[in-house]
Scaffold this motif. Structure first.
Motif, PDB file in Angstrom:
ATOM      1  N   TYR A 449       0.714  -1.339  -0.078  1.00  0.00           N
ATOM      2  CA  TYR A 449       0.014  -0.007  -0.105  1.00  0.00           C
ATOM      3  C   TYR A 449       0.849   1.357   0.003  1.00  0.00           C
ATOM      4  O   TYR A 449       0.644   2.168  -0.940  1.00  0.00           O
ATOM      5  N   ILE A 450       1.690   1.332   1.075  1.00  0.00           N
ATOM      6  CA  ILE A 450       2.372   2.826   1.105  1.00  0.00           C
ATOM      7  C   ILE A 450       3.242   3.060  -0.025  1.00  0.00           C
ATOM      8  O   ILE A 450       3.092   4.160  -0.633  1.00  0.00           O
ATOM      9  N   ARG A 451       4.212   2.125  -0.298  1.00  0.00           N
ATOM     10  CA  ARG A 451       5.011   2.318  -1.483  1.00  0.00           C
ATOM     11  C   ARG A 451       4.624   2.538  -2.861  1.00  0.00           C
ATOM     12  O   ARG A 451       4.750   3.175  -3.711  1.00  0.00           O
ATOM     13  N   ARG A 452       3.410   1.737  -2.981  1.00  0.00           N
ATOM     14  CA  ARG A 452       2.556   1.775  -4.096  1.00  0.00           C
ATOM     15  C   ARG A 452       2.002   3.029  -4.522  1.00  0.00           C
ATOM     16  O   ARG A 452       1.891   3.830  -5.473  1.00  0.00           O
ATOM     17  N   ARG A 453       1.722   3.748  -3.267  1.00  0.00           N
ATOM     18  CA  ARG A 453       0.794   5.047  -3.175  1.00  0.00           C
ATOM     19  C   ARG A 453       1.698   5.914  -3.630  1.00  0.00           C
ATOM     20  O   ARG A 453       1.463   6.970  -4.321  1.00  0.00           O
TER      21      ARG A 453
END
Length: 601
Positions: A449-453
């Protein structure tokens, strides 16, 4: 809490309702220590008298060597901590039916102050005392040169006085000095116990590595020889009543020997241009070795490894503790930094491409003399500019397997310990599950979630900037064509002279973005390439062409940026002494022509 039923082979998980159990409030502040001149307002009068001479001219005030050093500072600290309890009172109630029942009625919350402390401290750092005049320049006060002194006093919870002196001692000139710290703590009357003495010696044994040895006398009685010697004057014996009254403030004697390894500082590592270095196909052995060393230094700085090994011995217990910490999940940014931003009219800067926030993992392990093992694994991650959050799992002797959630911001810290299972049922399976489950959950959130965002937001920001910059391409292209028309006639004459004497002649030059894969429908109009033959030929001087790597190529007269925020290349075809040459460089590379390596065929 986890309970294991060995007979039925089942595991029960109970989630208790959270409630407040303890509190702590601490306040401290530091201020300059008032000198007699300030207290009696003599400083201002002296300054006014020295600033002006009898003839009215101002003169520069002389500063005493002692005043150049840091002045004394005083620090006040106060705090209270304790427990929060709720008591109940049994009361009798009569119902409407006439029945009498007993109920426990909760009373107001009771705040118990378990630990109250109030004190102050004064610190002073001494500089160069050799050039001073007075008592500080004479023995034994001359020993205070290049040292620090601190005096701390406390009124609560027990009267305490502590004096500390820190000094660097260099037995052999030219070698690294020993850092020596000595302290004396007076917690009781000197007629009952001698002061607690402590000594610590630290020595740097390598790059970012130190060894230390510390000793503390603890709370002991006066030797029997001194007690007998001073019997006519004072009673130095410790009676039973005094020993019971000071039992809560006694300290055992202790000896420690340890080694420390500090992490490498990121600020001392050169990390600029690593992405471009990987793209270079031609490089000599010296440059390749330098870049390899630079990448290794960057990886070491990002990891920030540190470790500590300490051996502790005391009359009560002895043990060996080891601590290891490093950063994980460090790496390059989600997208490379675009270096082709217009810095003149129409400049649209991109938000900085921040690297992924790393996780600081720390592993602690302690082995005691009875072979009992205590360990703790914790991870901390920065979630804001000044905010950190962490999670840890470990075994504590009194609580068993414990999970700890922490939050810190600007010196404020909150720890929430959660007892998972008692010590008698802790086994390898329960410990492995307590470590693996939070780790897998964090990895799923971080990489799913975090890095893809962050990558998605970065791509959107780049796309918005590209749309804004592409609107200005016709204007920049028109300015480039106008500059080329003005210099074309002069450049053609210079190139003709170079061709007559077999010098450097630029036959073709292109600047733009070259996609790695070209489709069948791609044409010259969609290739985002600018013809810069005339501007490059204008840079030829005395049969040589030099463009440094620090030169922003799209800012050269006659150039423009045909592909904003995309990696671009400069391709040059030229002839020298009648032979054809070709060179191709990235935006961050320099060019020097002619060169034998550019020869075609």
């Amino acid at each position: 809490m986890i309970e294991v039923d060995e007979d039925d082979g089942e595991v029960y998980i109970h989630i208790p309702s959270p409630k407040l159990s303890s509190y702590a409030i601490t306040y401290s502040f530091k201020a300059p220590f008032p000198t007699p001149e300030v207290l009696f307002e003599k400083e201002e009068a002296e300054d006014e008298a020295e600033d002006e001479e009898p003839d009215g001219k101002s003169t520069q005030q002389k500063v005493h060597p002692y005043q150049e050093t840091q002045g004394p500072e005083i620090m006040f600290n106060a705090g209270i901590s304790g427990t929060l309890r709720r008591n109940f009172r049994q009361m009798q109630f009569q119902l409407d039916s006439g029945e009498t029942v007993m109920r426990a009625v909760p009373l107001p919350l009771l705040i118990a102050g378990r630990d109250i402390h109030l004190g102050a401290g004064v610190s002073q750092r001494f500089g160069d005392l050799a050039s001073m005049k007075g008592i500080l320049a004479k023995r034994p006060f001359a020993f205070l040169q290049d040292s620090a002194f601190a005096l701390n006093a406390a009124l609560l919870p027990t009267p305490l006085l502590q004096a500390t002196i820190a000094k660097a001692v260099q037995p052999i000139p030219g070698t690294k000095p020993f850092q020596v710290n000595t302290s004396a703590i007076i917690t009781n009357s000197l007629l009952k116990t001698p002061p607690i003495l402590a000594l610590q010696v630290t020595k740097e044994i390598g790059e970012r590595k130190q060894a230390f040895c510390s000793w503390s006398s603890g709370t002991i009685q006066w030797p029997k020889v001194l007690r007998v010697l001073f019997t006519p004057i004072a009673n130095l014996d410790l009676d039973t009543e005094s020993a019971m009254s000071m039992y809560a403030f006694t300290q055992p004697s202790q000896f420690q020997l340890g080694f420390l390894s500090f992490p490498k500082q990121t600020g001392n590592t050169i990390v600029i241009g690593d992405d471009e270095d990987e793209a270079n196909g031609e490089e000599d052995e010296a440059e390749a070795e330098f870049r390899q060393i630079r990448r290794k230094a960057r990886s070491e700085a990002n990891a920030a490894e540190s470790w500590e090994a300490v051996v502790t011995a005391s009359p009560q217990d002895a043990g060996l503790s080891f601590t290891y910490a490093r950063n994980i999940f460090t790496g390059k940014a989600a997208s490379k930094l675009a270096r082709s931003e217009w810095s003149s009219e129409g400049h649209y800067s991109l938000p900085p491409a921040s690297e992924p926030r790393s996780v600081r993992v720390e592993v602690r392990s302690t082995v005691n003399m009875d072979l009992s093992l205590a360990w703790n694994i914790s991870g901390t991650r920065r979630v804001g500019r000044f905010t950190h959050m962490g999670f840890g799992v470990g075994v504590q002797g009194g609580l068993g397997l414990v999970m700890t959630a922490s939050w810190s911001r600007l010196g404020q810290r909150i720890n929430l310990p959660i007892a998972v299972c008692p010590m008698d049922v802790v086994n390898a399976d329960a410990a492995a599950l307590a470590v693996i489950c939070p780790w897998v959950a964090y990895c799923a959130v971080e990489f799913g979630y975090i890095r893809r965002r962050e990558r998605r937001q970065r791509r959107r920001a780049i796309a918005r900037r590209q749309k804004q910059l592409k609107r200005l391409i016709p204007k920049k292209k028109a300015e480039s064509q106008q500059a080329i028309e003005l210099m074309a006639e002069q450049v053609h004459r210079r190139q003709a002279r170079e061709e007559e004497k077999g010098g450097l002649v630029i036959t073709k030059a292109e600047y733009g973005h070259y996609p790695l894969k070209k489709g069948a429908n791609d044409n010259a109009e969609d290739s985002e390439i600018a013809d810069v033959t005339i501007p490059v030929a204008a840079l030829v001087d005395h049969g040589q062409l030099v463009i440094t790597k620090d030169t922003v190529k799209f800012q050269i007269l006659g150039f423009y940026d045909p592909a904003p925020l995309l990696p671009k290349k400069l391709k040059i075809w030229y002839t020298y002494r009648g032979k054809e040459h070709f060179v191709e460089v990235n935006d961050s590379e320099g060019i020097a022509c002619p060169m034998r390596t550019h020869l075609l065929g």
